[in-house]
Motif scaffolding. Structure first.
Motif, PDB file in Angstrom:
ATOM      1  N   GLN A 133       0.846  -1.188   0.000  1.00 39.80           N
ATOM      2  CA  GLN A 133       0.000   0.000   0.000  1.00 39.80           C
ATOM      3  C   GLN A 133       0.889   1.248   0.000  1.00 39.80           C
ATOM      4  OE1 GLN A 133      -3.365   0.614  -0.123  1.00 39.80           O
ATOM      5  NE2 GLN A 133      -2.787   2.767  -0.123  1.00 39.80           N
ATOM      6  N   PRO A 134       0.784   2.091  -1.031  1.00 35.68           N
ATOM      7  CA  PRO A 134       1.601   3.309  -1.039  1.00 35.68           C
ATOM      8  C   PRO A 134       1.297   4.186   0.170  1.00 35.68           C
ATOM      9  CG  PRO A 134       0.576   2.942  -3.186  1.00 35.68           C
ATOM     10  CD  PRO A 134      -0.050   1.979  -2.238  1.00 35.68           C
ATOM     11  N   THR A 135       2.325   4.777   0.748  1.00 36.85           N
ATOM     12  CA  THR A 135       2.137   5.635   1.919  1.00 36.85           C
ATOM     13  C   THR A 135       3.115   6.797   1.891  1.00 36.85           C
ATOM     14  OG1 THR A 135       2.174   5.719   4.353  1.00 36.85           O
ATOM     15  CG2 THR A 135       3.684   4.178   3.287  1.00 36.85           C
ATOM     16  N   LEU A 136       2.696   7.916   2.467  1.00 41.70           N
ATOM     17  CA  LEU A 136       3.544   9.099   2.589  1.00 41.70           C
ATOM     18  C   LEU A 136       4.142   9.230   3.984  1.00 41.70           C
ATOM     19  CD1 LEU A 136       1.479  11.717   0.575  1.00 41.70           C
ATOM     20  CD2 LEU A 136       3.838  11.052   0.110  1.00 41.70           C
ATOM     21  N   LEU A 137       3.921   8.250   4.844  1.00 33.84           N
ATOM     22  CA  LEU A 137       4.454   8.277   6.197  1.00 33.84           C
ATOM     23  C   LEU A 137       5.647   7.331   6.309  1.00 33.84           C
ATOM     24  CD1 LEU A 137       1.174   8.246   8.334  1.00 33.84           C
ATOM     25  CD2 LEU A 137       2.488  10.207   7.506  1.00 33.84           C
ATOM     26  N   LYS A 138       6.661   7.754   7.026  1.00 32.23           N
ATOM     27  CA  LYS A 138       7.851   6.920   7.214  1.00 32.23           C
ATOM     28  C   LYS A 138       7.471   5.634   7.936  1.00 32.23           C
ATOM     29  CE  LYS A 138      12.605   7.111   8.921  1.00 32.23           C
ATOM     30  NZ  LYS A 138      13.611   7.912   9.647  1.00 32.23           N
ATOM     31  N   GLN A 139       7.926   4.505   7.402  1.00 31.19           N
ATOM     32  CA  GLN A 139       7.560   3.200   7.945  1.00 31.19           C
ATOM     33  C   GLN A 139       8.747   2.548   8.646  1.00 31.19           C
ATOM     34  OE1 GLN A 139       4.241   2.015   7.653  1.00 31.19           O
ATOM     35  NE2 GLN A 139       4.064   4.147   6.961  1.00 31.19           N
ATOM     36  N   PRO A 140       8.512   1.919   9.799  1.00 31.35           N
ATOM     37  CA  PRO A 140       9.616   1.291  10.536  1.00 31.35           C
ATOM     38  C   PRO A 140      10.039  -0.058   9.975  1.00 31.35           C
ATOM     39  CG  PRO A 140       7.557   1.012  11.723  1.00 31.35           C
ATOM     40  CD  PRO A 140       7.243   1.877  10.532  1.00 31.35           C
ATOM     41  N   ARG A 141       9.161  -0.681   9.171  1.00 31.70           N
ATOM     42  CA  ARG A 141       9.475  -2.030   8.676  1.00 31.70           C
ATOM     43  C   ARG A 141       8.779  -2.277   7.340  1.00 31.70           C
ATOM     44  NH1 ARG A 141       5.981  -2.230  12.835  1.00 31.70           N
ATOM     45  NH2 ARG A 141       7.702  -2.434  14.295  1.00 31.70           N
ATOM     46  N   ASN A 142       9.138  -3.384   6.704  1.00 31.92           N
ATOM     47  CA  ASN A 142       8.523  -3.754   5.429  1.00 31.92           C
ATOM     48  C   ASN A 142       7.059  -4.132   5.621  1.00 31.92           C
ATOM     49  OD1 ASN A 142      11.036  -3.408   4.316  1.00 31.92           O
ATOM     50  ND2 ASN A 142      11.477  -5.587   4.082  1.00 31.92           N
ATOM     51  N   GLN A 143       6.273  -3.907   4.579  1.00 31.05           N
ATOM     52  CA  GLN A 143       4.875  -4.321   4.625  1.00 31.05           C
ATOM     53  C   GLN A 143       4.777  -5.825   4.349  1.00 31.05           C
ATOM     54  OE1 GLN A 143       1.889  -2.121   2.467  1.00 31.05           O
ATOM     55  NE2 GLN A 143       2.976  -0.177   2.700  1.00 31.05           N
ATOM     56  N   LYS A 144       3.749  -6.432   4.914  1.00 29.03           N
ATOM     57  CA  LYS A 144       3.469  -7.846   4.647  1.00 29.03           C
ATOM     58  C   LYS A 144       2.078  -7.933   4.041  1.00 29.03           C
ATOM     59  CE  LYS A 144       6.457  -9.624   8.334  1.00 29.03           C
ATOM     60  NZ  LYS A 144       6.529 -10.449   9.566  1.00 29.03           N
ATOM     61  N   GLY A 145       2.007  -7.599   2.762  1.00 27.54           N
ATOM     62  CA  GLY A 145       0.727  -7.576   2.073  1.00 27.54           C
ATOM     63  C   GLY A 145       0.320  -8.948   1.563  1.00 27.54           C
ATOM     64  N   ALA A 146      -0.868  -9.006   0.955  1.00 30.49           N
ATOM     65  CA  ALA A 146      -1.372 -10.262   0.409  1.00 30.49           C
ATOM     66  C   ALA A 146      -0.546 -10.679  -0.803  1.00 30.49           C
ATOM     67  CB  ALA A 146      -2.837 -10.091   0.015  1.00 30.49           C
ATOM     68  N   ARG A 147      -0.370 -11.978  -0.953  1.00 31.36           N
ATOM     69  CA  ARG A 147       0.383 -12.467  -2.114  1.00 31.36           C
ATOM     70  C   ARG A 147      -0.517 -12.454  -3.345  1.00 31.36           C
ATOM     71  NH1 ARG A 147       4.942 -14.266  -3.488  1.00 31.36           N
ATOM     72  NH2 ARG A 147       5.722 -14.125  -1.343  1.00 31.36           N
ATOM     73  N   VAL A 148      -0.019 -11.844  -4.424  1.00 30.91           N
ATOM     74  CA  VAL A 148      -0.802 -11.741  -5.658  1.00 30.91           C
ATOM     75  C   VAL A 148      -0.218 -12.596  -6.776  1.00 30.91           C
ATOM     76  CG1 VAL A 148      -1.696  -9.450  -5.121  1.00 30.91           C
ATOM     77  CG2 VAL A 148       0.480  -9.656  -6.321  1.00 30.91           C
ATOM     78  N   MET A 149       1.019 -13.064  -6.615  1.00 32.27           N
ATOM     79  CA  MET A 149       1.637 -13.987  -7.577  1.00 32.27           C
ATOM     80  C   MET A 149       2.775 -14.707  -6.870  1.00 32.27           C
ATOM     81  SD  MET A 149       3.826 -11.359 -10.007  1.00 32.27           S
ATOM     82  CE  MET A 149       2.515 -10.145 -10.077  1.00 32.27           C
ATOM     83  N   SER A 150       3.210 -15.813  -7.434  1.00 35.31           N
ATOM     84  CA  SER A 150       4.288 -16.581  -6.801  1.00 35.31           C
ATOM     85  C   SER A 150       5.632 -15.867  -6.974  1.00 35.31           C
ATOM     86  CB  SER A 150       4.364 -17.973  -7.426  1.00 35.31           C
ATOM     87  OG  SER A 150       4.823 -17.889  -8.765  1.00 35.31           O
ATOM     88  N   LYS A 151       6.582 -16.242  -6.135  1.00 34.64           N
ATOM     89  CA  LYS A 151       7.924 -15.663  -6.234  1.00 34.64           C
ATOM     90  C   LYS A 151       8.567 -15.995  -7.584  1.00 34.64           C
ATOM     91  CE  LYS A 151       9.088 -15.546  -1.303  1.00 34.64           C
ATOM     92  NZ  LYS A 151      10.039 -16.013  -0.265  1.00 34.64           N
ATOM     93  N   GLU A 152       8.324 -17.207  -8.071  1.00 34.23           N
ATOM     94  CA  GLU A 152       8.919 -17.607  -9.352  1.00 34.23           C
ATOM     95  C   GLU A 152       8.335 -16.788 -10.495  1.00 34.23           C
ATOM     96  OE1 GLU A 152      11.179 -19.422 -12.234  1.00 34.23           O
ATOM     97  OE2 GLU A 152      11.429 -19.300 -10.054  1.00 34.23           O
ATOM     98  N   THR A 153       7.024 -16.543 -10.455  1.00 36.01           N
ATOM     99  CA  THR A 153       6.401 -15.713 -11.488  1.00 36.01           C
ATOM    100  C   THR A 153       6.972 -14.305 -11.454  1.00 36.01           C
ATOM    101  OG1 THR A 153       4.332 -16.984 -11.418  1.00 36.01           O
ATOM    102  CG2 THR A 153       4.222 -14.744 -12.304  1.00 36.01           C
ATOM    103  N   ALA A 154       7.114 -13.752 -10.251  1.00 31.93           N
ATOM    104  CA  ALA A 154       7.677 -12.406 -10.119  1.00 31.93           C
ATOM    105  C   ALA A 154       9.105 -12.362 -10.657  1.00 31.93           C
ATOM    106  CB  ALA A 154       7.642 -11.962  -8.658  1.00 31.93           C
ATOM    107  N   ARG A 155       9.880 -13.420 -10.419  1.00 29.15           N
ATOM    108  CA  ARG A 155      11.263 -13.457 -10.918  1.00 29.15           C
ATOM    109  C   ARG A 155      11.296 -13.458 -12.445  1.00 29.15           C
ATOM    110  NH1 ARG A 155      14.566 -16.565 -13.260  1.00 29.15           N
ATOM    111  NH2 ARG A 155      13.082 -18.303 -13.319  1.00 29.15           N
TER     112      ARG A 155
END
Length: 595
Positions: free
Chosen positions: A452-474
């Motif tokens: 989710q795009p944000t304009l606030l400084k974030q302390p850690r990585n986001q853990k969003g929903a998976r929309v494709m496999s890691k292999e597909t993304a690669r």
């Protein structure tokens, strides 16, 4: 309460029978009754003393605590109570991710007049017009000599202007202290900050309220005294924002574009490091919103968030990624891209009527084939395509922390037909903002999860929903890299920073009468870098660009948006802390010369 009788009959009769004096019984009961009364009175007195002791203890504790607080606080000047003192004039600062000031408060003065106290109204009007050329002499004289007892002359004064008015020596011209919002960097990040203005106003104070951008979105938080004026920390980087805006402005001028937008986002945290829209404005002197004409022609219009466009071939990578993720194809699957191809009676053609023949899925992306992408979309189907694009966020506004974000809701087809499925697969028939596109490419770059795009400084990585496999993304990242090394974005290569991306050139729809312009386009380059381990996504969009260095005008993204994006990466990559790396050469290009 039941009282014991002083002369109980039974005891009296018994005493007489025994020859005892009955009066002794009465005297004994009187004594017992008096002792009981004394005990009750003593208990009431003790209770009252206890309550008074607790009250005095609490009072002294409060006084002692307050004295301790005052003893440890900084001394301050006493202030008299005045009308309007209930106006909350303070507003928290806004800073970038490194604590540098983006918006702060500045102490100034207002100028007001009390005509009944004026000695020389006409002379004061003449002097004020010399100091403030925008004031009208006739209007001032009319106000100063009329029945009005109070009027504002200027809401904000510079120190030099205040001294000049003071030198007039007119007792009917008075100053009121107030705070104003100051943006020390001028136009920098104007569309993010938005601007502020005065709300409720009094002679001795004025309420500062946000009117647009993040100032309005977080208005309550910025004005909340309970926050202790803790600065609002944004994800923006001031240095990078300045570099992006400078390069984007130069690119817009060189490419003769009407407007431009750029979004730089961290693919893991969703932090927007830079967001630029041109033309822009100075929030210190925010222009009025337009009342007629096209809103996008106003410098207030945020092209990166509010601007929803058909972003062309940048969408093709989503179609390929979904087809691969569903197991329908792989990067080497051969697909016939030759014509003719008609969907719902409408022909599907290629750019400049090219015919690529039978090519692999990877080459469909590299060469940017409309027919090849459309045929993959037909295999995916309407329902699955809609679900996938919805999972990437293309069905709702981007949700960024500025009020203009709600104006960036995508424009979807009223009827999602097979023709819609094909055209949307290569970026036509669905209009979204550059910020939506940044979030979609971030999902590919970070290994397949939505951010989710944000304009606030974030302390850690986001853990969003998976929309494709890691292999597909690669595989998708490899395709985007090939587009730069051997495809339509060859001008996007930046030595030391392996760049991957996809170009998109979409004809602009006519404002009236339907159809598209023949000579006006939206050119976009969506890029990730470094391509083999992406950290950032950059979207550059140019409105109506025309590159004129050759014999014929060129409008495609490969000639317009791509070189602008490459220059931005060249400038900001070192600022982002990315070290240039030498990319290993392919084995077939290495020659063994000796043992």
């Amino acid at each position: 309460m039941i009282r014991t009788p002083l002369r109980p009959l039974a005891r009296i009769l018994d005493a007489r029978a025994k020859g005892e004096n009955p009066d002794a019984i009465e005297r004994e009961n009187i004594r017992l009754r008096h002792e009981e009364i004394r005990d009750r009175a003593r208990k009431r007195a003790e209770g009252r003393l206890l309550v008074m002791g607790v009250i005095f203890f609490c009072a002294f504790a409060v006084i002692g605590g307050r004295m301790g607080v005052l003893a440890n606080s900084e001394p301050s000047e006493p202030r008299t109570s005045v009308a309007g003192a209930d106006i909350i004039a303070q507003r928290a600062d806004i800073v970038d991710r490194k604590g540098r000031i983006l918006a702060t408060n500045f102490e100034t003065h207002s100028l007001y007049a009390q005509p009944p106290q004026m000695i020389d109204p006409e002379g004061a009007a003449d002097a004020l017009v010399k100091i403030f050329p925008d004031l009208k002499r006739e209007r001032l004289i009319k106000d100063f000599t009329g029945k009005r007892k109070f009027l504002w002359v200027k809401k904000k004064l510079s120190p030099e202007q205040k001294q000049a008015v003071h030198d007039i020596g007119e007792p009917g011209l008075l100053f009121g202290p107030r705070e104003m919002r100051l943006y020390p960097n001028g136009k920098l990040a104007a569309h993010v900050l938005g601007g502020a203005n005065f709300g409720r106003e009094g002679v001795h104070a004025a309420e500062v309220i946000g009117v647009a951008g993040i100032e309005k979105f977080f208005d309550d938080r910025l004005r909340d005294p309970a926050m202790g004026h803790k600065p609002l920390e944004l994800s923006l980087d001031l240095s990078i924002q300045a570099a992006v805006e400078r390069v984007l402005f130069g690119g817009m001028k060189i490419m003769n574009a009407k407007g431009a937008a750029a979004v730089l986002m961290d693919v893991h945290t969703g932090e927007v490091i830079s967001l630029a829209s041109l033309p822009d404005f100075d929030p210190n002197d925010r222009p009025r919103p337009p009342t007629e004409g096209n809103p996008s022609d106003s410098p207030l219009f945020n092209r990166a968030v509010q601007g929803v466009y058909e972003l062309g071939s940048t969408f093709k990578i989503f179609t390929a990624a979904q087809a691969i993720d569903l197991g329908l194809v792989n990067a080497n699957t051969m697909i016939n891209t030759s014509g003719p191809m008609r969907i719902g009676g409408h022909p599907i053609g290629e750019f400049k009527k090219k015919d690529y023949g039978t090519i692999s899925v990877s080459d469909i992306i590299v060469k940017s084939s409309n027919r090849g992408t459309g045929r993959m979309a037909l295999q995916i189907g309407i329902k699955r395509q809609k679900e996938f694009l919805k999972s990437l966020g293309f069905f709702e506004h981007p949700g960024l922390e500025i009020v203009e974000s709600k104006g960036g809701t995508p424009l979807l087809p009223k009827r999602w037909t097979e023709l819609s499925t094909v055209t949307i697969s290569y970026g036509h028939g669905l209009s979204t903002s550059p910020l939506h596109l940044a979030a979609g490419y971030a999902a590919i770059a970070n290994g397949g999860t939505r951010v989710q795009p944000t304009l606030l400084k974030q302390p850690r990585n986001q853990k969003g929903a998976r929309v494709m496999s890691k292999e597909t993304a690669r595989v998708a990242k490899d395709m985007l890299r090939e587009v730069v090394t051997s495809g339509t974005a060859s001008l996007g290569e930046v030595p030391g920073y392996a760049v991957g991306g996809k170009t998109g050139t979409a004809d602009k729809p006519r404002e009236r009468g339907g159809g598209y312009y023949d000579d006006k386009v939206i050119a976009t380059f969506a890029t990730i870098f470094p391509a083999y381990d992406p950290k950032y996504v950059l979207i550059v969009t140019l409105d109506e660009p025309v590159e004129t260095s050759g014999s014929k005008p060129r409008r495609t993204a490969g000639w317009t948006a791509v070189p602008v994006a490459a220059e931005i990466i060249r400038r900001v990559a070192p600022l982002l802390g990315l070290r240039p790396e030498i990319e290993p050469a392919k084995l077939n290009s290495i020659t063994l010369t000796s043992n």
